[in-house]
Design an enzyme around this catalytic site. Structure first.
Site, PDB file in Angstrom:
ATOM      1  CB  CYS A  24      -4.829  -0.921   6.435  1.00  0.00           C
ATOM      2  SG  CYS A  24      -3.265  -1.396   7.251  1.00  0.00           S
ATOM      3  CG  HIS A  40      -7.788   1.534   8.320  1.00  0.00           C
ATOM      4  ND1 HIS A  40      -6.671   1.109   8.148  1.00  0.00           N
ATOM      5  CD2 HIS A  40      -8.000   2.848   8.654  1.00  0.00           C
ATOM      6  CE1 HIS A  40      -6.007   2.214   8.277  1.00  0.00           C
ATOM      7  NE2 HIS A  40      -6.534   3.260   8.441  1.00  0.00           N
TER       8      HIS A  40
END
Length: 697
Positions: free
Chosen positions: A95, A172
């Site tokens: 990610c 994130h």
């Protein structure tokens, strides 16, 4: 044909844009840096398209209807069919790296090095993204790490070009200080989660057992009171509100809809599971249902665009952030590998572009495209001045997407991770016979849950004469039996390549192979280091690429562990008595063998050496990775039960001084092993410094 292919590869390597890797260090991002953007944007205001970027989490190659009819995605299939399907599109394997490269357009960027007494925040240096904390793993909630401040981002540049910029969904990219938040990185508004995975209904997020907190934010405040609302639905509603409330006559809009789906936990609404009731595998059934929720979300967003009158002047980009995790119901079939690996299943992504502005629609594009390319592509499409963002690794690929032109990209550096070394069988050739002296003694006692401080980084190049002389003078080698090592694991030296393939090389490759290796090193590359690169049709992997099996859907009925374990560790299935367990080099012709079933490293060592040399080129500016330990002050219990920024500027200074002091104390230990490590560190720093000096001169 082999000679022609090798010649083509040699020419490609020689003419890759070197200017992309020689940028200057800039100052903090400011409005003055991009003063020409507003003038350029105002001049072509009517032509500036509305940009909707939809980023999906963990959707695999086999998790969309036009690749797999068992997955019901009618909206995505229709949009892709009427637009351009990107079938040679690459992302990063996990990610955080994908998201950082999307927003920065760089493998490398302006970043801060490790803290020192005179520079508690770290010295600002120019380095590859593969050598920041963002290339080794995800950013965990308790880690004081984020995008560096001395770096422009896509939303900042689009805002300078006159756009309203909004983000909804998963961030994130770190949040330990307010300077790390999306609203400080170019977005006018933000609504979503800051961590890597949250519960779809309660918005609870855990960084290991017992370290849990609420994670839903509106701009820079905690957005309490949304428990019980399904996150995909909530994020879609927020995106529709932004579109409905926007006035297109004032300025165009850039909306990044970064959905949490289809990341774990697998929590689809029951009504979406029913169409997949015939799927025997429970995880696969729930995963497919979550893909259907994404399909409905995209339908609602495109409907909002049409209703608001934005559609005819809009560009919709749909992309996954990495490959799927088969252990949690995803599927990359028939590609090899999974999320977290550098096999095609981990880095080849699902993507398409839908827009009435496309000149050639309803087609499949095989142009080589990487996630870093969106920065210059979308900025140029918006009328911004791409040249003002220094040292981008991305290319403007709009011509390849819209008109079917040849892609300007011929090379992708997937990653170099010096902290991820191959397993022992593949590392045998790199470790001296006295390798027992290098092993750390096992500490007894209670295990700590927190990560250790930044591990030491070894140079990606093999030992020099200075190191060999030191070993002879300070170490007594114990008598040991030499073990035979398979040919694939020998160091890739110019002499070895020359002797192995002298009669099969083209003149161009032969001359390159006979030339000395970079910086006078005795070997081209330490193949125990995890790295992957694509040049033209060729793809090279070294070290331990990770789980390398071909996993058909619905063959793994149970989750192998908690999600944070799957995110942080990438156990390979190649450990075993077979020959693959000792390999550390793989070579594939991806165009002819997209499923990576035929390793050509033995038959084409000339190509192997060319790509190893290219890895060495990227690694010349290597610096130690800054991968900070967990900070207990981040615990949500200290902040009212929510994940929020926990440091201000003064606290950050104190924290990093403590980290440095701890490292210094460790370094001054009188143990023999510590002195040896100190020598290696000093030697490595000298080698890296000389390379940085050489490359900048």
């Amino acid at each position: 044909m082999r000679a022609a292919a090798a010649t083509t590869l040699f020419l490609t390597l020689c003419f890759v844009r070197p200017d992309r890797h020689n940028g200057d260090v800039g100052n903090d991002v400011s409005d003055g840096d991009f003063k020409d953007d507003k003038a350029a944007a105002t001049k072509g205001r009517r032509k500036q398209p509305h940009i909707i970027f939809i980023l999906i989490d963990d959707q695999g190659f086999n998790d969309i209807g036009y690749h797999n009819p068992s997955i019901k995605t009618p909206t995505l299939d229709k949009l892709a069919a009427e637009g351009v399907k990107l079938e040679n599109y690459y992302v990063q394997p996990i990610c955080t790296p994908s998201r950082s490269q999307l927003l920065t357009g760089r493998y490398r960027h302006l970043a801060r090095g490790p803290p020192t007494p005179s520079h508690p925040f770290g010295v600002v240096c120019f380095r590859y993204q593969i050598h920041t904390g963002l290339q080794h793993s995800i950013i965990r909630p308790s880690q004081p790490s984020c995008l560096p401040p001395h770096m422009d981002t896509l939303p900042q540049r689009l805002r300078q070009a006159g756009y309203a910029t909004h983000m909804v969904g998963k961030w994130h990219l770190g949040f330990y200080t307010k300077a790390c938040l999306p609203t400080r990185k170019g977005f006018d508004s933000f609504f979503g989660s800051l961590t890597g995975s949250v519960d779809y209904y309660s918005y609870g997020s855990c960084d290991g057992p017992g370290v849990c907190g609420y994670d839903l934010h509106a701009n820079e405040s905690v957005a309490w009171g949304h428990q019980g609302k399904y996150s995909t639905t909530l994020f879609t509603q927020q995106a529709r509100k932004i579109i409905q409330n926007h006035d297109p006559s004032q300025r165009p809009i850039f909306l990044l809809l970064s959905l949490q789906a289809v990341h774990t936990p697998l929590q689809p609404p029951k009504s979406y599971i029913y169409p997949y009731r015939d799927m025997g595998d429970v995880a696969r059934r729930r995963f497919a249902a979550m893909v259907s929720t994404v399909d409905e979300a995209v339908r609602n967003v495109t409907y909002a665009l049409r209703k608001a009158g934005f559609y005819r002047n809009s560009v919709i980009v749909y992309s996954t952030d990495n490959g799927a995790q088969p252990f949690t119901g995803g599927s990359n079939w028939p590609l090899r590998g999974r999320k977290g690996t550098y096999w095609e299943g981990g880095v080849r992504g699902v993507a398409f572009v839908h827009s009435p502005l496309l000149r050639r629609r309803r087609r499949v594009s095989k142009a080589l495209i990487h996630i870093t390319d969106w920065f210059p592509t979308l900025l140029a499409l918006a009328g911004g001045n791409v040249s003002q963002s220094q040292s981008l690794d991305g290319f403007d690929v709009w011509g390849a997407i819209s008109e079917g032109q040849e892609s300007p990209r011929h090379e992708i550096l997937h990653n170099i991770d010096p902290l991820h070394k191959a397993p022992e069988p593949a590392r045998a050739r790199q470790v001296p016979e006295s390798n027992s002296l290098f092993k750390k003694p096992k500490k007894k006692g209670r295990k700590k849950k927190q990560l250790k401080a930044r591990p030491e980084q070894k140079s990606a190049f093999t030992s020099s004469k200075k190191l060999n002389s030191y070993l002879k003078a300070h170490l007594k080698r114990p008598k040991a039996r030499r073990t035979a090592v398979p040919e694939d694991n020998l160091s890739w030296t110019p002499a070895k390549v020359h002797s192995q393939h002298k009669s099969k090389r083209s003149p161009s490759v032969a001359n390159a192979a006979d030339s000395p290796s970079p910086a006078g090193e005795t070997a081209v590359w330490d193949t125990s280091i995890q790295a992957a690169i694509r040049v033209g049709d060729w793809k090279l992997l070294t070290g331990d690429p990770g789980h390398g099996e071909w996993v058909p859907p619905q063959v793994l009925p149970t989750l192998s562990g908690r999600w944070w374990n799957l995110e942080r560790a990438f156990p390979s299935l190649q450990h075993g008595p077979n020959a693959e367990a000792a390999k550390s080099v793989w070579l594939f012709n991806i165009s002819a063998d997209p499923y990576e079933r035929h390793d050509l490293s033995r038959t084409r060592p000339d190509v192997v050496r060319q790509l190893l040399t290219r890895l060495a080129h990227y690694n010349r500016t290597a610096v130690p990775v800054y991968f900070p330990p967990d900070d207990p002050r981040a615990h949500p219990d200290r902040h009212g039960g929510a994940w929020v920024p926990w440091m201000d500027r003064d606290q950050e200074t104190v924290y990093k001084k403590k980290v440095y002091a701890g490292k210094k104390k460790k370094k001054n230990s009188k143990c023999r092993l510590c002195k040896l490590k100190a020598f290696f560190l000093k030697l490595n720093t000298g080698i890296m410094s000389s390379r940085i000096t050489d490359s900048s001169s």
